[in-house]
Write an enzyme that holds these catalytic residues in place. Structure first.
Site, PDB file in Angstrom:
ATOM      1  CB  SER A 157      -0.935  -0.045   1.216  1.00 54.61           C
ATOM      2  OG  SER A 157      -1.768   1.082   1.266  1.00 54.61           O
ATOM      3  CB  SER A 158       1.088   4.338  -0.464  1.00 54.43           C
ATOM      4  OG  SER A 158       1.656   5.632  -0.304  1.00 54.43           O
ATOM      5  CE1 TYR A 172       1.203   4.643  -5.985  1.00 54.15           C
ATOM      6  CE2 TYR A 172       1.213   6.034  -4.020  1.00 54.15           C
ATOM      7  CZ  TYR A 172       1.644   4.904  -4.700  1.00 54.15           C
ATOM      8  OH  TYR A 172       2.489   4.026  -4.086  1.00 54.15           O
ATOM      9  CE  LYS A 176       0.093   1.519  -4.161  1.00 55.57           C
ATOM     10  NZ  LYS A 176       0.513   0.124  -4.498  1.00 55.57           N
TER      11      LYS A 176
END
Length: 267
Positions: A157-158, A172, A176
């Site tokens: 993920s982030s 983006y 995620k």
């Protein structure tokens, strides 16, 4: 579906075979460079036979495979461009040429976009979702028959999924966040088979994708280091070690979790 774990092919040295992941097969998407390469190398070092997936850069993928083999591990390259119709089928078709089952799946491949909201068109939006969210969904869906009981799924993920520090990366970050929801639901679906599913969320990591920000932008490295509670920029190995824990027997009681691997950047 049995609980037996095996690689489907011989490979590696006695040193690799003695590792905590000995006899297991892993697939890491986007493993030719960056975080994916770091994860592939770490899992191989722990004894897993690793499928190194790449989209277009076959040379880089073969270099990763070569590095793993030179270190005493076992790996093979799997090419399939994600974000296109039939991508999951193409990936598994290549994988099946080398292995007969899977124990560890790491959905790492992803692309970014850095534009103000008003500049993001439908084509760019659809593309980032196709690679970052749709591809992992169908890779898992079509891989369920290959994934052995007691296996592991780790989605990369982030930190941006929970921290709006870079609003120009909104598309983006949304991909995620969707992947994190997939992680939680999938953990419930696969729990009865003893399969754990977790998300690992890196922060700023020193890779090719962040080179312009960290190395080409004046002061970029120092600003990135200052964001972290640990006062430094992360390396692929920092994330790979977290993934390796979740992939191992030591991580057996962790599932449905979002693991902060940002070095304290979200504090």
């Amino acid at each position: 579906m049995g609980t037996d774990r095996h690689s489907g092919a011989a490979g590696g040295t006695d040193r690799a075979a003695a590792g905590p992941l000995a006899g297991r097969t892993a697939l890491v998407t986007g493993a030719s460079r960056g975080i994916g390469r770091g994860v592939a190398e770490r899992l191989a070092r722990d004894g897993a036979r690793v499928a190194v997936h790449y989209g277009n850069n076959e040379v880089a993928a073969k270099d990763t495979v070569g590095a793993i083999e030179a270190a005493g591990g076992s790996a093979f390259a799997v090419g399939a461009e994600l974000g296109r119709p039939g991508d999951a089928e193409a990936l598994w078709r290549e994988f099946d040429r080398h292995a007969d089952g899977l124990d560890i799946l790491v959905n790492n491949a992803g692309i970014g976009t850095s534009r103000p909201l008003e500049e993001i068109g439908e084509e760019e939006y659809d593309r980032v979702f196709a690679v970052n969210t749709k591809a992992p969904f169908f890779i898992v869906r079509q891989g369920l028959g290959r994934l052995r009981d007691g296996g592991r799924v780790v989605n990369i993920s982030s930190g941006l999924a929970r921290n709006a520090v870079m609003p120009d990366k909104v598309a983006y970050a949304m991909t995620k966040a969707a992947l994190d929801v997939f992680t939680r639901d999938l953990s419930k679906l696969l729990g009865p088979r003893g399969i754990t599913v977790n998300s690992v969320a890196p922060g700023l990591i020193d890779t090719d994708n962040t080179a312009e920000l960290l190395h080409a932008t004046p002061g970029g490295w120092d600003r990135a280091a200052a964001i972290s509670a640990l006062g430094r920029v992360g390396a692929p190995a920092d994330v790979a070690d977290v993934v390796a824990f979740l992939a191992s027997d030591a991580g057996r009681w962790v599932t449905g979790s979002w693991v902060d691997a940002t070095g304290g950047s979200l504090m």
